[in-house]
Motif scaffolding. Sequence first.
Motif, PDB file in Angstrom:
ATOM      1  N   LEU A  36       0.341  19.160   2.522  1.00 55.99           N
ATOM      2  CA  LEU A  36      -0.375  18.372   3.488  1.00 55.99           C
ATOM      3  C   LEU A  36      -0.532  16.969   3.072  1.00 55.99           C
ATOM      4  CD1 LEU A  36      -2.622  21.097   4.708  1.00 55.99           C
ATOM      5  CD2 LEU A  36      -0.705  20.105   6.046  1.00 55.99           C
ATOM      6  N   ILE A  37      -1.123  16.680   2.124  1.00 61.06           N
ATOM      7  CA  ILE A  37      -1.320  15.579   1.639  1.00 61.06           C
ATOM      8  C   ILE A  37      -0.023  14.297   1.639  1.00 61.06           C
ATOM      9  CG2 ILE A  37      -2.116  13.996  -0.331  1.00 61.06           C
ATOM     10  CD1 ILE A  37      -4.212  16.315  -0.918  1.00 61.06           C
ATOM     11  N   ILE A  38       0.996  15.073   0.732  1.00 62.54           N
ATOM     12  CA  ILE A  38       2.264  14.203   0.807  1.00 62.54           C
ATOM     13  C   ILE A  38       2.779  13.906   2.052  1.00 62.54           C
ATOM     14  CG2 ILE A  38       4.518  14.316  -0.401  1.00 62.54           C
ATOM     15  CD1 ILE A  38       3.460  15.894  -2.693  1.00 62.54           C
ATOM     16  N   GLY A  39       2.901  15.144   2.925  1.00 61.74           N
ATOM     17  CA  GLY A  39       3.497  14.794   4.214  1.00 61.74           C
ATOM     18  C   GLY A  39       2.769  13.939   5.222  1.00 61.74           C
ATOM     19  N   SER A  40       1.178  13.666   4.964  1.00 56.94           N
ATOM     20  CA  SER A  40       0.565  12.699   5.801  1.00 56.94           C
ATOM     21  C   SER A  40       0.953  11.361   5.122  1.00 56.94           C
ATOM     22  CB  SER A  40      -1.086  13.052   5.432  1.00 56.94           C
ATOM     23  OG  SER A  40      -1.300  14.233   5.944  1.00 56.94           O
ATOM     24  N   MET A  97       4.070  10.155   6.501  1.00 56.86           N
ATOM     25  CA  MET A  97       4.250   9.758   7.866  1.00 56.86           C
ATOM     26  C   MET A  97       3.332   8.749   8.042  1.00 56.86           C
ATOM     27  SD  MET A  97       5.955  12.042   9.351  1.00 56.86           S
ATOM     28  CE  MET A  97       5.604  11.729  10.788  1.00 56.86           C
ATOM     29  N   PHE A  98       2.563   8.372   7.248  1.00 59.02           N
ATOM     30  CA  PHE A  98       1.537   7.283   7.264  1.00 59.02           C
ATOM     31  C   PHE A  98       2.638   6.053   6.865  1.00 59.02           C
ATOM     32  CE2 PHE A  98      -1.335   3.861   5.287  1.00 59.02           C
ATOM     33  CZ  PHE A  98      -2.089   3.819   6.490  1.00 59.02           C
ATOM     34  N   SER A  99       3.129   6.279   5.852  1.00 57.46           N
ATOM     35  CA  SER A  99       4.225   5.237   5.273  1.00 57.46           C
ATOM     36  C   SER A  99       5.024   4.743   6.429  1.00 57.46           C
ATOM     37  CB  SER A  99       4.669   5.443   3.917  1.00 57.46           C
ATOM     38  OG  SER A  99       3.515   5.770   2.918  1.00 57.46           O
ATOM     39  N   LEU A 100       5.802   6.039   6.978  1.00 59.61           N
ATOM     40  CA  LEU A 100       6.755   5.588   7.642  1.00 59.61           C
ATOM     41  C   LEU A 100       6.238   5.002   8.976  1.00 59.61           C
ATOM     42  CD1 LEU A 100       8.497   9.223   7.879  1.00 59.61           C
ATOM     43  CD2 LEU A 100       9.442   6.794   6.917  1.00 59.61           C
ATOM     44  N   GLY A 101       4.904   5.175   9.517  1.00 54.55           N
ATOM     45  CA  GLY A 101       4.377   4.388  10.595  1.00 54.55           C
ATOM     46  C   GLY A 101       4.157   2.819  10.296  1.00 54.55           C
ATOM     47  N   ILE A 102       3.734   2.355   9.120  1.00 54.42           N
ATOM     48  CA  ILE A 102       3.761   1.242   8.480  1.00 54.42           C
ATOM     49  C   ILE A 102       5.091   0.437   8.579  1.00 54.42           C
ATOM     50  CG2 ILE A 102       3.119  -0.409   6.616  1.00 54.42           C
ATOM     51  CD1 ILE A 102       0.831   1.630   5.984  1.00 54.42           C
ATOM     52  N   LEU A 107       0.856  -1.181  -0.080  1.00 50.83           N
ATOM     53  CA  LEU A 107      -0.101   0.003  -0.068  1.00 50.83           C
ATOM     54  C   LEU A 107       0.751   1.276   0.159  1.00 50.83           C
ATOM     55  CD1 LEU A 107      -2.785  -1.091   2.615  1.00 50.83           C
ATOM     56  CD2 LEU A 107      -2.937  -0.649  -0.023  1.00 50.83           C
ATOM     57  N   VAL A 108       1.975   1.151   0.776  1.00 52.55           N
ATOM     58  CA  VAL A 108       2.847   2.455   0.810  1.00 52.55           C
ATOM     59  C   VAL A 108       3.422   2.811  -0.859  1.00 52.55           C
ATOM     60  CG1 VAL A 108       5.050   3.064   1.386  1.00 52.55           C
ATOM     61  CG2 VAL A 108       3.770   2.054   2.963  1.00 52.55           C
ATOM     62  N   THR A 109       3.843   1.650  -1.388  1.00 59.07           N
ATOM     63  CA  THR A 109       4.109   1.823  -2.787  1.00 59.07           C
ATOM     64  C   THR A 109       2.824   2.393  -3.767  1.00 59.07           C
ATOM     65  OG1 THR A 109       5.529  -0.296  -2.581  1.00 59.07           O
ATOM     66  CG2 THR A 109       5.264   0.490  -4.944  1.00 59.07           C
ATOM     67  N   ILE A 110       1.739   1.651  -3.640  1.00 63.89           N
ATOM     68  CA  ILE A 110       0.628   2.359  -4.337  1.00 63.89           C
ATOM     69  C   ILE A 110       0.594   3.757  -3.928  1.00 63.89           C
ATOM     70  CG2 ILE A 110      -1.836   2.046  -4.678  1.00 63.89           C
ATOM     71  CD1 ILE A 110      -1.365  -1.033  -4.145  1.00 63.89           C
ATOM     72  N   ALA A 111       0.466   4.000  -2.792  1.00 64.12           N
ATOM     73  CA  ALA A 111       0.213   5.426  -2.225  1.00 64.12           C
ATOM     74  C   ALA A 111       1.324   6.231  -3.286  1.00 64.12           C
ATOM     75  CB  ALA A 111       0.259   5.746  -0.956  1.00 64.12           C
TER      76      ALA A 111
END
Length: 316
Positions: free
Chosen positions: A268-272, A275-280, A228-232
């Motif tokens: 804001l979108i890219i930053g979110s 951060m979400f990807s780093l969390g995963i 999902l990180v790659t897809i995002a």
Amino acid sequence: MPKLSIVLPAYNEEQMIDKTAGVLSGLMEKEKIDYELVFVDDGSKDLTWNKIEKICNQNKRITGVHFSRNFGKESAIFAGLANAAGDCCVVMDCDLQHPPETVVEMYRFWEQGYEVVEGVKKSRGKESVLHKASAGLFYKMMSKAVKLDMSRASDFKLMDRKAVEALLAMPERNAFFRALSSWVGYRTTSVEFDVREREAGESKWSTWSLVKYAITNIVAFSTMPMQLVTIAGGLVFLVGLILGVQTLIKYFSGHAVEGFTTVILLVLIIGSIIMFSLGIIGYYISKIYEEVKGRPRYLISRTIRGTDHEIQEIKK
């Protein structure tokens, strides 16, 4: 005669130990099945262990395993399988929501040559709307992540000794029993059952615990969140490419480049997403860290087995 081991994880089930032992023992003796009951106390805070000690003293076919603290249901299942001596093993809940009669049906399938008999939920019994919705979402997430149909799956199943040994040989600490028992293969069939109402005590599965259980087991069994990180990242790149082309067209046509608000929103979108990807990624790294440390799935403080005259304590 082949022996059937019934593994019963228990956490704060003091009100059900006597009833469960009596019902299962009576059923197995009626069906003339050689059996043993393996109760695993997952660090209960009530009198569950005292009850297990009592029934071990009354029935030589009962084994009790006591954890040093609460390690979770998955660990209790694996501890029960490791301490079971049967030619085949059934894992079922200690609260009798899994019908005991279905155990006999599973055993008959095993006698016919099946090596894994899956218990499939025909109905889930009475549940609140919120709990039913959260459970439905959980199983949809799990099915997509592990690429197995988990919509009616359960921990209630029978496995041949060779399937049990295959599971116990897996070194991973964060194991997802419900999916691994399907992953190992072998000759498999299934039986349907209706989830019964709990006779005593309270369910240990809240909405939040289901969410945590889902996240832990998806990460343990699948790399889908990493994908999902790659897809995002691909989607953000596509949006950036479109906006870049639009900006260049405006620039070469002599128009001023506008859209400060758009830039802020993109940041804001890219930053979110970052951060979400780093969390995963961080969560996966934390699980890798746990595996690398090599700590055991559980610690057993006592193991007792009923004998003809007294309780035999097995020191490990």
